[in-house]
Design a protein around this motif. Structure first.
Motif, PDB file in Angstrom:
ATOM      1  N   LYS A 186      -6.299  -0.280   1.945  1.00 15.93           N
ATOM      2  CA  LYS A 186      -6.291  -1.621   1.369  1.00 15.93           C
ATOM      3  C   LYS A 186      -6.921  -1.594  -0.017  1.00 15.93           C
ATOM      4  O   LYS A 186      -7.884  -0.873  -0.268  1.00 15.93           O
ATOM      5  CB  LYS A 186      -7.062  -2.589   2.271  1.00 15.93           C
ATOM      6  CG  LYS A 186      -6.417  -2.802   3.631  1.00 15.93           C
ATOM      7  CD  LYS A 186      -7.207  -3.796   4.469  1.00 15.93           C
ATOM      8  CE  LYS A 186      -6.531  -4.019   5.823  1.00 15.93           C
ATOM      9  NZ  LYS A 186      -7.281  -4.990   6.658  1.00 15.93           N
ATOM     10  N   GLU A 209      -5.467  -7.317  -0.942  1.00 13.96           N
ATOM     11  CA  GLU A 209      -6.332  -8.418  -0.543  1.00 13.96           C
ATOM     12  C   GLU A 209      -6.646  -9.241  -1.792  1.00 13.96           C
ATOM     13  O   GLU A 209      -7.281  -8.752  -2.724  1.00 13.96           O
ATOM     14  CB  GLU A 209      -7.636  -7.893   0.069  1.00 13.96           C
ATOM     15  CG  GLU A 209      -7.458  -7.109   1.351  1.00 13.96           C
ATOM     16  CD  GLU A 209      -7.154  -8.009   2.539  1.00 13.96           C
ATOM     17  OE1 GLU A 209      -7.438  -9.223   2.448  1.00 13.96           O
ATOM     18  OE2 GLU A 209      -6.632  -7.503   3.546  1.00 13.96           O
ATOM     19  N   ILE A 232     -11.927  -2.009   2.258  1.00 16.88           N
ATOM     20  CA  ILE A 232     -10.992  -1.641   1.199  1.00 16.88           C
ATOM     21  C   ILE A 232     -11.345  -0.282   0.603  1.00 16.88           C
ATOM     22  O   ILE A 232     -12.477   0.183   0.681  1.00 16.88           O
ATOM     23  CB  ILE A 232     -10.964  -2.706   0.085  1.00 16.88           C
ATOM     24  CG1 ILE A 232     -12.338  -2.825  -0.584  1.00 16.88           C
ATOM     25  CG2 ILE A 232     -10.494  -4.032   0.622  1.00 16.88           C
ATOM     26  CD1 ILE A 232     -12.318  -3.680  -1.827  1.00 16.88           C
TER      27      ILE A 232
END
Length: 461
Positions: A186, A209, A232
């Protein structure tokens, strides 16, 4: 056949556009799902008491937006959600259109003359390695040394071994993402950010995100929470004149984001495509956190569009990964273009054109402030665009379509929305993509639409 039907009592002039908007909203709201078959032109016309020509124009408008597709012998169907995302700008300039949708620097005949002279010089001085070698390390050592000078003007002191010469910002962004975030990971970024990032992340197998932003970009608490909750791998930032909202991140905010990145040990990917164009800006994040920041800049937006070359700076721990990813995705930058960029950096041409661009943008921003007087919008003195929130009940699709009917192309704001970030309708308007006279005319159309002259304009169609 779907059970949903347009509401004939809600149709407004021009009827075809109003009908197209109803169908578009039904698709967006899930009332018309992907694959649903729409009524024939004749059936829709009879049900709504419209002409077949009006319904045909409505369907054509929806096909242009890639919301529906016609299949010969089968009918007209709603496109599946897996369709490719549309660019925010016109793919090509058709007819007499004032194109304020694509982000470009201001260009005059002088720019073309500079490029012609550079090509003439190159024809006499082209090094054999730039034409005959396949090995980047053979072609680019001198270019990397010259790149140090340009990066110094951007606020960075780096060694040549940490610099990769790329075919502009998009190539650099692709390599940086491939190097810092493996497939399946991510990446966080501004909730309203780079329009290319969304499809690129999808192609690379990454999840984006969208983080909360304010007038300085990413809010640190949003990044901290994202790191704790979602895990992330990297954060992608545009701290210096964020596209599209035109905001500038202050030094304190940059330091705060760096502290969070170090706390959670994530990489930072910093886009700085305007480089030295932006006056009085804080130092790049890469100068604050050189150990974890992959930084890139380019010449396309600030010197001349055809100079498609850029520099990607990587920390020591990413240098090998960057070299390998660059080889498999681009092999190497185009040597001939790199020669021109290096010459222009060395002889001062590149910085002269940057300084010229800065002054030209001042004039364009003055035009925008004059024509849009009393209409709130966001911008920065060195941004190539303005960001204009829409008020009232206006929808982006309708506003962009109405402007297009008046011969003006603008970019819908939703193209820059990352994932499910909370949304308020807006449009991005380029200031440099056309002449000053056309800009003034195009902004006049936008101003009239916003000030309530829509009914008058439509009656004139």
């Amino acid at each position: 056949m779907t059970l949903w039907q347009p509401d004939p009592t809600s149709l407004r002039r021009p009827a075809y556009l109003s009908l197209a908007e109803q169908i578009a909203r039904a698709i967006a709201d899930g009332k018309l799902e992907g694959g649903a078959r729409l009524p024939t032109h004749r059936r829709m016309a009879d049900d709504l008491r419209l002409s077949v020509q009006t319904v045909s124009r409505a369907y054509e408008e929806l096909i242009r937006r890639n919301l529906i597709s016609g299949e010969t012998g089968r009918g007209t169907f709603v496109c599946q959600n897996s369709r490719e995302p549309d660019p925010p700008y016109l793919p090509e300039r058709l007819g007499e259109v004032i194109d304020l949708s694509i982000l470009k620097p201001i260009c005059e005949p002088m720019h073309l003359e500079r490029m012609k002279k550079a090509l003439a010089w190159l024809s006499e001085t082209l090094p054999p390695s730039s034409a005959l070698s396949f090995r980047p390390n053979v072609v680019f050592p001198r270019h990397r040394t010259i790149a140090m000078e340009w990066l110094r003007a951007c606020g960075l002191e780096v060694a040549p071994g940490n610099i990769s010469v790329t075919n502009g910002a998009t190539a650099a962004m692709t390599v940086a993402l491939m190097s810092a975030a493996p497939p399946g990971s991510k990446v966080a970024t501004e909730g309203i950010g780079h329009h290319t990032l969304t499809p690129l992340a999808s192609y690379l197998g990454l999840t984006l995100e969208g983080l909360a932003i304010d007038d300085q970009g990413i809010i640190p608490e949003s990044l901290d929470e994202c790191c704790r909750v979602t895990g992330i791998q990297a954060v992608f930032v545009q701290p210096s004149v964020i596209n599209p909202t035109g905001t500038l991140m202050g030094l304190e905010r940059r330091n705060a984001l760096v502290a969070i990145a170090r706390k959670h040990d994530i990489a930072i990917i910093e886009s700085d495509v305007l480089g030295p164009l932006v006056e009085h800006r804080p130092p790049p994040i890469a100068s604050i956190a050189p150990e974890r920041t992959l930084y890139f800049t380019s010449f396309t937006k600030i010197v001349i569009p055809g100079l498609r070359i850029g520099y990607l700076v990587a920390p020591d721990r990413y240098v090998a990964a960057v070299a390998n990813r660059h080889l498999v995705s681009n092999w190497m930058a185009t040597p001939i273009v790199a020669e021109i960029a290096s010459r222009w950096v060395s002889d001062g041409t590149a910085m002269d054109l940057v300084n010229w661009q800065r002054e030209a943008l001042r004039a364009r921003h003055s035009v925008a402030a004059e024509v849009l007087s009393g209409i709130p919008f966001l911008s920065h003195p060195q941004s190539l665009h303005i960001w204009l929130p829409l008020t009232g009940e206006r929808t982006e699709e309708a506003f962009v379509a109405h402007a297009r009917l008046q011969g003006v192309a603008i970019a819908p704001g939703a193209s820059f929305r990352i994932s499910n970030y909370p949304w308020h309708p807006a449009v991005r308007i380029s200031l440099g993509s056309t002449t000053e006279q056309e800009l003034r005319s195009g902004l006049g159309v936008v101003a009239n639409l916003l000030r309530g002259d829509l009914e008058h304009l439509l009656l004139a169609i």
